[in-house]
Design a protein around this motif. Structure first.
Motif, short mmCIF file in Angstrom:
data_model
loop_
_atom_site.label_atom_id
_atom_site.label_comp_id
_atom_site.label_asym_id
_atom_site.label_seq_id
_atom_site.Cartn_x
_atom_site.Cartn_y
_atom_site.Cartn_z
N GLU A 289 -49.68 36.78 -46.24
CA GLU A 289 -50.97 36.07 -46.14
C GLU A 289 -50.81 34.60 -46.48
O GLU A 289 -50.15 34.27 -47.47
CB GLU A 289 -51.98 36.69 -47.13
CG GLU A 289 -52.53 38.00 -46.67
CD GLU A 289 -53.70 38.44 -47.54
OE1 GLU A 289 -54.35 39.44 -47.18
OE2 GLU A 289 -53.97 37.80 -48.56
N THR B 77 -48.37 43.28 -49.91
CA THR B 77 -48.93 42.00 -49.48
C THR B 77 -48.28 40.86 -50.25
O THR B 77 -48.19 40.89 -51.46
CB THR B 77 -50.45 41.98 -49.76
OG1 THR B 77 -51.04 43.03 -49.02
CG2 THR B 77 -51.07 40.65 -49.37
N LYS C 89 -52.33 34.70 -58.00
CA LYS C 89 -52.80 35.84 -57.20
C LYS C 89 -52.31 37.22 -57.64
O LYS C 89 -53.09 38.17 -57.62
CB LYS C 89 -52.51 35.57 -55.73
CG LYS C 89 -53.60 34.62 -55.22
CD LYS C 89 -53.28 33.98 -53.93
CE LYS C 89 -54.31 32.88 -53.72
NZ LYS C 89 -53.86 31.92 -52.74
N PRO C 90 -51.05 37.38 -57.96
CA PRO C 90 -50.66 38.73 -58.41
C PRO C 90 -51.23 39.05 -59.79
O PRO C 90 -51.38 38.14 -60.61
CB PRO C 90 -49.12 38.66 -58.49
CG PRO C 90 -48.73 37.39 -57.82
CD PRO C 90 -49.91 36.48 -57.93
N ARG D 237 -53.69 41.12 -58.71
CA ARG D 237 -54.93 41.58 -58.14
C ARG D 237 -55.06 41.27 -56.65
O ARG D 237 -55.54 42.10 -55.86
CB ARG D 237 -56.10 40.97 -58.90
CG ARG D 237 -57.43 41.61 -58.58
CD ARG D 237 -58.52 41.08 -59.46
NE ARG D 237 -58.32 41.46 -60.85
CZ ARG D 237 -58.85 42.56 -61.38
NH1 ARG D 237 -59.58 43.36 -60.63
NH2 ARG D 237 -58.64 42.85 -62.64
N PHE D 238 -54.67 40.05 -56.27
CA PHE D 238 -54.93 39.63 -54.89
C PHE D 238 -53.68 39.62 -54.01
O PHE D 238 -53.75 39.33 -52.83
CB PHE D 238 -55.62 38.26 -54.89
CG PHE D 238 -56.94 38.28 -55.63
CD1 PHE D 238 -58.04 38.91 -55.08
CD2 PHE D 238 -57.06 37.73 -56.90
CE1 PHE D 238 -59.25 38.98 -55.76
CE2 PHE D 238 -58.27 37.79 -57.59
CZ PHE D 238 -59.36 38.42 -57.02
N ALA D 239 -52.54 39.89 -54.61
CA ALA D 239 -51.31 40.02 -53.84
C ALA D 239 -50.31 40.79 -54.68
O ALA D 239 -50.37 40.76 -55.91
CB ALA D 239 -50.73 38.63 -53.50
#
Lengths: 290, 290, 290, 290, 290, 290
Positions: free
Chosen positions: B143, B120, B152-153, B155-157
């Motif tokens: 996204e 992602t 974000k990286p 955890r979220f990307a």
């Protein structure tokens, strides 16, 4: 013998930044302190004060200042008797003129000054509006506004007279302009006593020359270019004023230098380029004295 | 007959200040209002709007604007069909280039685009990244990020694609760059309809000439110096381009004037001084049209 | 072989803005990042750090920097052994000089340094004051001040030694100056090792030439005017230095160009105008190398 | 039938924050918009306007507002005929009282109002000062000041009348206070018409009750403690007013609860502790209605 | 065994301040760092992230978060499948509700959603608008807006869908509202996996209880008063809920304590006072759990 | 007879806001002026000064202050001989503790204090570090840092000793912590002379009681609830301390009131609710004296 000093009033607020800037372009080093109203200036013959433009004309009239900068608006509002030395109108920023307009709610029945008879007008420039009403032969109540004048109609005033540059703030408050009372420009002003003192008058006139030179310089640029000899006559015809022309060594090319309004370059440069000018270089000007 | 107007889009945000500045150097007086998006410009033939650079290409394509300024990044992202008039790349600030980079956590196993398969990626430029992945023949989920992408990286990307100037913000979030997707530069863009309208095309071309002149002027300076006749030839050899040479009256000295990149003066001036140039004076340039 | 690099310290704080500006006038593009202390500079041979002026002399002395900018005050305070390359004194802003003064409460009995015997002095420059007391043969306690030194007398100190530009802050705290300890100016400094390295010395000398050119340019302007042949001699007599004179084609008029201090134009321009000069144009200078 | 509405004026500026706060403590939700002067309030029977305190008395007098908050200073200055509903004096902040003082340069010969005969006084409250002079039987010129009044003496005025909280700004401008003209407190004001309207009067009185409750609550706290039965009488003797006393279940201990001024707790709590009170808990009060 | 952690998403931006505040009232100490998105919270079982409310529903759905706070608007816009735990609607600030409205230029012919057929609508919530159009059976083009949506009509869009609190910004851009698409309130949301984990579900439910207690506490106050025995019954009749009543020792007076909405006190307190209550004291509440 | 005054030093900077706040909770009205260092306090027996926490211990030691607030860090650094009256540690904000840590570059070979032998450490707390090194029997050079200490390694220092709350700034500069030198807490300090003066000692002890009450109050809340008689014993068992219990009139329900740490409510409230408590109301506490 008392030391000669010229007492000078610099306007605090909206005119301040521009005024400081043209003094700097005129060759003076002015320093605005964090607090207080004494401005440091690197000319021992000048004493410099930062004061409200509303009050400068009054202090000039009373002789507390010899020279000052203020707007037509506050000169008229103060009713002070002063001598106008020269205009310091910044020609370039056509789009930023200070206008005092008469405005009413968009859906008001008031269409012109005549409809103001018996109404209430809120403004920071009470005398300005009273004068205008007198000329228009209209009787109305003029109330001093302590600020944010544009919020007052329709509930707290029928009309207002306020400064506007673009009209955006008026529109945002659903007001429309029905007349322009004054387009104000910036003036260098003095009083009779100072004007009759030989030393002061000469000092003021030299200052006026430098300040006008700086104001003029704001909108001017220098342009230099190379022109083939064959095109010289054609180009000379449409240049805005007579240029400095020098022949380059050993070639049939000419070096042409000219001062013109920055605005004119928008048409001039593409035209010159099309005809055959090369190496067109433009640079800024600080002062220009014709 | 309808009045001729060129509808122009000025980019709001990071490109705004520079764009306004080059319009001013080009000879226009532009005034950004406190609110709203109508820019006042002192050319009655231009209507000027302040808009997001992300949306300008779209409005150009649809004919809601005739001309606009945006970056390569948003032109590509918008997929709008536009015509590129010219580059307005600011050559001087080499060190401030806008780069879209692909970044991953410092300790990530992802080393190159190939390792992104199935991962992602979070970004504000979704199409830009999809295009890049397609070219790289990698399938990954892209996204849309609503901001602060760099947090974000991991955890979220798995990876992000974001703008960087110096990389400092990436480092502060423990990210490392694994590829540069795009080095974006600023473009003047129009559309087919405008380009086929004779009046508009000419107006656009003149504007482009002035803007490029202003962009060029940003990195140039003028130098003037006096050279003894005996050193003239030696000096002419290494000057970056042919100068304007004038002999001084009644002396074996020459006055030489030249425009060059400000950067070049760093080597040029010490060299000239060593050989014997005197009275070297350098001043800024506003526009330069070769 | 190791790449040659000059390690340069730029002073953070009050000297920062001016220092960056003269580097830019000298032709360098320096970029101050939002955080961190690495400055980006577009010269690959220079590594540039933003550091407190208090610490730069110490780092120069130890060889952690090759070159730096700091004030006389902190050079003396640090007691570091450095080599002064040149002065970067900004001649124009006469009115903004950094002075370290000795001040006491307005109603204090302390009238001169002699009265300080046995007293307490608060200052951020402890060594500076100790040195001064030693020379004055006065014994007093000198305490390091962690800031807002001017609030300390009379309760927490008998006297202070602090920086002042205009004296306004001292007056606001009811303090009066009884002596000036140091008028500090800005210096370019290096160390012995760098000065003995041939490559570094040459690089430093070229840099000094450019920086001094930029400092000099701050206070200079160019003036160009047209003079009728009949007035030429009269005008040449009072021009501050010998001008570049060119005869205009086919007329008894001369084009004169001169560089002079901006301050001098305040008297020069009105005088030239009165004698008969026309089309006087003044423009700014970036560097001047005599 | 027309909907009943109370038109309420909230003072913009220095009183604004405190006024909004006591309305909130009184149970109202007031929302100050970013621009405009309509305040949203969660009571459909109130229409709420943000206006200068200088203008609120005038609008009350004319019936454009039914109710408003302003200071004694501007009520007197405006000469408006209004009805004072109640005082909203914030008892706690003794140290922040608004005082209008007469000040002159520290070295001025003016020692009292009598010495002002024939002098010039600059002030934002012209009528206030004229009134004061009349009572003192002194004739002097009173000039309206457009701001920064404290910089005017001695050059542009002989004395000033200005607001001061701590006197620090006056001292910083070398001024000393020679008289206090007015100690202003905040008032809730209405007009005759509203006071004669039964619905409005009741609404205003309820509002006054709540606002005074909120003002009172600002300086009060609740205290609860446990007291051994043996000490009960001794403690009850010096409590500032009769407390709520409840016996704890199955123990010879009492739970005492009292409201008192926060300031009083500074002496009360150490005393209670010494006598034997335990578990003293103090909490804030929002409103107090005796 | 892996440590149990609840991953919690806190919304960055307009909901942030209020969210942090209710967590604090709920008894948590949350610390927003200057940069980064890790929030420190003094509960070792919670890991806390500051994220855009637009992205929180998506991360909940994918299981990257267990729990989060976002608005109905972004939950719908994201199309994420989530479980709503409870509403965190702040009842007090009735006047600050977030509404998504459909707006068109004041003089537009578009009067209702039906007139949008074939038109262009600009919005930051594309899916929300598409959904609404589908329900209304209208076909129109919906364009993503990168911000300042309200400036777009009429030139760049026929209508917009944007957030409004007071409508002031819309009016300032000459727009009128033709429909309200959504009144959004704040939700606590989770996903299926977390809801099926026993430990997580219990932790979430306790958190919900505390947060709802804190939200409820925002609009409540405590009131305590003394009532003469003779008025007790009369007063009990209109109290909003059954109070805590205690008889005072040795007097026919009662101490009554009640929690009620702060808003209700506006009518209650004047009424109680009229009937004979004394010593009415009101204080704030932090949490209330019925 | 001289008026009795207690001279009190309030720390300027990071401790200032919290210190002012606890004085306010303790019942004092303190007013920080815009400039100067005299704080107005509504207790005529106290004279209050705003001073650097670095200098307060020194002024206490010399008797220029009687009482002051500073941190352990600066008390140690100053080497001043003072008497510690009490700790004012803010128990709630566990997550915001001031720690002085020893940090080195992430890739440094320095793993513990032992590896510092012969190295250079930069810090604002030179004595603190020297002391620590002495205890560790390590010889290293400690240099005073004039600020932004974290940028210095590795080029200008081998290690630093600096304050950290969260470690984020250290991580952003690629530093890692190798030891914690001091966890500093806030102290109320006095000197021997003041402590031997009966009046001063009593005044200080009362002040300490109030300030500690205010500090304690920061983390406490009051809880009140209704409990059915049948559950009373079960609930009393786990309440954190013995509550005030009152039976409601004519019902088998009890009203329970308790003060507890706000943090404890996070577990207490859900538990109480499950068992059967009703109408749980929590409110804030300002002071608590056990």
């Amino acid at each position: 013998m008392e030391e000669k000093k010229l007492k000078l009033g610099i306007p605090k607020g909206s005119l301040q930044e521009y005024t400081i800037k043209i003094f700097q372009s005129a060759g003076f080093d002015i320093n605005v302190p964090e607090r207080g109203y004494f401005l440091k200036i690197d000319d021992p013959e000048i004493e410099c004060f930062l004061l409200r433009p509303q009050e400068i004309p009054r202090y000039i009239e009373k002789g507390k200042l010899d020279l000052g900068i203020s707007g037509d608006d506050w000169i008229l509002e103060s009713k002070a008797k002063i001598i106008e030395v020269c205009d310091l109108k910044y020609a370039k920023q056509e789009i930023k003129k200070v206008k005092w307009v008469l405005a009413v709610p968009e859906n008001s029945k008031i269409k012109s000054v005549k409809d103001l008879e018996g109404k209430t007008i809120s403004t920071e420039a009470v005398n300005l509006v009273k004068n205008y009403l007198k000329k228009s032969k209209v009787k109305a109540r003029v109330e001093f506004s302590w600020g944010t004048t544009e919020v007052k109609p329709p509930r707290f005033a029928d009309a207002i007279c306020d400064i506007t540059e673009t009209g955006a703030s008026l529109r945002a408050h659903n007001l429309k302009v029905i007349d322009t009372i004054l387009v104000s420009s910036t003036k260098l002003i003095t009083n009779k006593q100072a004007w009759q003192d030989k030393w002061k008058k000469e000092k003021i006139k030299d200052l006026a020359l430098l300040l006008q030179g700086a104001v003029g310089g704001e909108e001017m640029v220098n342009i230099m270019m190379h022109i083939p000899g064959t095109k010289l006559n054609r180009i000379l015809k449409f240049l805005p004023k007579s240029p400095t022309i020098k022949k380059l060594i050993g070639e049939n090319w000419y070096d042409i230098e000219i001062s013109c309004k920055e605005r004119e370059t928008r048409e001039l440069i593409p035209k010159l380029k099309r005809i055959g000018a090369q190496g067109i270089v433009e640079w800024p000007v600080m002062k220009i004295v014709p």
